[in-house]
Write an enzyme that holds these catalytic residues in place. Structure first.
Site, mmCIF file in Angstrom:
data_model
loop_
_atom_site.group_PDB
_atom_site.id
_atom_site.type_symbol
_atom_site.label_atom_id
_atom_site.label_comp_id
_atom_site.label_asym_id
_atom_site.label_seq_id
_atom_site.Cartn_x
_atom_site.Cartn_y
_atom_site.Cartn_z
ATOM 1 N N GLY A 191 61.381 3.318 29.013
ATOM 2 C CA GLY A 191 60.290 3.875 28.233
ATOM 3 C C GLY A 191 58.972 3.789 28.949
ATOM 4 C CB CYS B 214 57.651 17.934 31.672
ATOM 5 S SG CYS B 214 57.149 16.212 31.928
ATOM 6 C CB CYS C 200 51.843 9.826 22.992
ATOM 7 S SG CYS C 200 50.105 9.332 23.064
ATOM 8 C CB CYS C 201 56.130 13.660 23.091
ATOM 9 S SG CYS C 201 56.126 13.518 24.876
ATOM 10 N NE ARG D 38 50.934 0.375 21.156
ATOM 11 C CZ ARG D 38 51.092 0.963 22.347
ATOM 12 N NH1 ARG D 38 50.086 1.043 23.195
ATOM 13 N NH2 ARG D 38 52.263 1.463 22.695
#
Lengths: 367, 367
Positions: free
Chosen positions: B105, B70, B188-189, B177
């Site tokens: 995703g 990342c 979460c990004c 969730r």
């Protein structure tokens, strides 16, 4: 470097580590003096450099993974050299690694959306088309092309790092399985697992360490298709630029490691590098001009990709290993007498409209 | 950069090209003045830079693909800066790109042999464990952690490049969730497709072009686990080194783009960057200390990863884009008044025994 071949039980990061440790040891350095690490791999997946760190005390340092297809190893070297040149560090380590033999062998994988592969042109077909063109224009024969593999195997017999070291005859080359007309199996470089590495130090550190071999000039370019053969080829342009930057011309070169992924790659490469006139290299190679007794530089004393084998990420650094060994006079039975100037050409990859994903040309001298 | 989000019909190399063209245009340069190209991608596969060349007149140049998980985008920027610093070129282009939303995703893919994933610790679980530790030692509450997402969305509402621009409440964050206790989905990004780019020029070219924003210091390190939280963390070490090299301390920073891949990543990052005392950042963030009216620097005016979205290879350069925009005073409704010094922290990846695959910290100033 580590001997190229089959290493099915050794993960790539461990091969890479072994090559890195050998290079550090050879440089007369302690592991902790390494300040930055560049790892080239074409098909090793993500985080190769970081996986190596798990097994070596090289954490807390910059680690950069680079990918430039079959030129990934020389790219890692150029990055290490650029960091040193920029003053970011004094001592950098470049490692190249890939394990295509253990990953199943076969063709170098092209991306699923590769437009050339989609019309039936994987890499061997591209090199076969190149061969057709070259044979047509040069008047060279398929037999002469096959003979380059005979020379390659003979050279490799003296190289303990090479994968294929058994001599072959022209007939055996021609009779090996057809891959892409006119190329037969023996005219395609073998998949091999392997890793190679080099330490790059600043001029000041080189003086301290007594390091003699020097990277006089190096350049990396990606190439649009202008011409795959003529002086507008990106390989030819890059070579001219390197000679100019080094202040050394092709006539001074004693030893050259050239990217012979296929037998048909070698003659045009020599021409682009200024080592042979257009369309004359195949005949000259077949006559022995680039062998130990020939008039030209000795080409691929290591056996080249055709016999040493081709772990894409490692090949460029294996070429560096061979040239450095030659310039130091440590090549034993394959030593090129009095070699003081050496050239490396490392390239590869295919993307539609491009001559090559990347070509790196390096010129090294013995002081 | 291109707006982050869903771009299912645009191949990553085209997103990358658009970002590159925008950066070149913004720099007041002609495409042909680009001398070297660095492309960071974590999951885009091989030859991303070369695929871009098919659509742009950038052939015949050095193209280097880099991968540092990342932190691939900031790695590309540092490579561009190193080439310029070494004198290899005057004008280099860094591009970062990834398209995780279009690739399906879900979790960032870890290698099949990843030992952490093998025992049930994918990235969200690692950040959840970090959250547990942090909440325990800091006394901060899960509600305070959730509130960071509220601030992020509020900031992103003013950023046309951000993916998630709709405000949320703490209740909505907490009720989203569960992903990995105590982290909920909104903490979460989001996966986003995107690309970002930056042009790096030499000091001489900067004077010609009237370029004001300057990379004062930047460093990249991979980190063994010494401590994920304390001053021996590789992020903390790297930050101290950057401040020393820049001659500028954390107290001078007006704006910071920090790698908030998860809500629980942000407080420890601020502490390691010297922007908050140990275990105080969560409370201070929740109080608004790092918001527009707060005492500290404005943190993630772009919305950060949590709202802008996270195409891994592009994130580092999106952070650069935001800080450069702020230092130029061009950030419109999200402008940090009088911002003259900005910080970027970009990091990521997990390999067993390592704190992070790579962290890059950059310090930029407005002259």
């Amino acid at each position: 470097m580590v001997p190229f071949g089959k290493h099915p039980d050794v993960p790539p990061e461990i091969l890479a580590l072994r090559a890195g440790l050998a290079a550090i040891d050879d440089a007369g350095l302690d592991q902790r003096s390494i300040q930055a690490i560049f790892v080239g791999t074409a098909f090793g997946g993500t985080a190769m450099g970081q996986k190596i760190l798990r097994h070596a005390p090289w954490g807390q340092r910059p680690v950069i993974n680079v990918e430039n297809a079959c030129a990934s190893g020389s790219t890692a070297l150029l990055e290490a050299a650029t960091w040193v040149a920029s003053g970011r560090c004094d001592v950098a380590l470049a490692i190249g690694v890939d394990t295509p033999a253990s990953q199943g062998g076969g063709l170098i994988p092209l991306p699923p959306d590769d437009p050339l592969a989609a019309v039936g042109i994987p890499l061997p077909a591209l090199y076969a088309l190149t061969a057709d063109h070259y044979l047509h224009h040069s008047g060279a024969s398929a037999r002469e092309l096959a003979s380059l593999v005979v020379t390659s195997r003979r050279h490799a017999a003296a190289n303990p790092y090479a994968f294929f070291r058994t001599p072959v005859t022209v007939e055996e080359v021609l009779q090996s399985r057809p891959v892409a007309e006119p190329l037969t199996l023996f005219q395609c470089c073998p998949n091999a697992d392997g890793a190679a590495a080099a330490v790059v130090v600043s001029a000041a550190r080189a003086r301290q360490l007594g390091t003699k071999v020097r990277l006089r000039a190096g350049q990396l370019r990606s190439g649009r298709v202008q011409s795959r053969f003529g002086p507008q080829s990106v390989v030819a342009l890059t070579a001219r630029e390197v000679y100019e930057a080094a202040g050394i011309g092709p006539e001074a070169i004693a030893v050259a490691e050239v990217h012979d992924a296929y037998s048909s790659a070698l003659p045009p490469a020599l021409e682009k590098l200024g080592l042979a006139p257009p369309y004359e290299a195949a005949a000259r190679l077949a006559w022995g001009d680039y062998d130990y007794q020939g008039a030209g530089p000795v080409v691929n004393p290591s056996g080249g990709l055709l016999s040493r084998g081709h772990p894409p990420g490692a090949t460029g650094l294996a070429q560096v290993f061979e040239v450095v060994t030659q310039l130091r006079g440590q090549a034993g039975a394959r030593q090129v007498a009095g070699a003081r100037v050496g050239l490396i050409q490392n390239q590869g990859g295919t993307v539609l409209d491009l001559e090559t994903n990347a070509v790196a040309i390096l010129l090294l001298t013995d002081s």
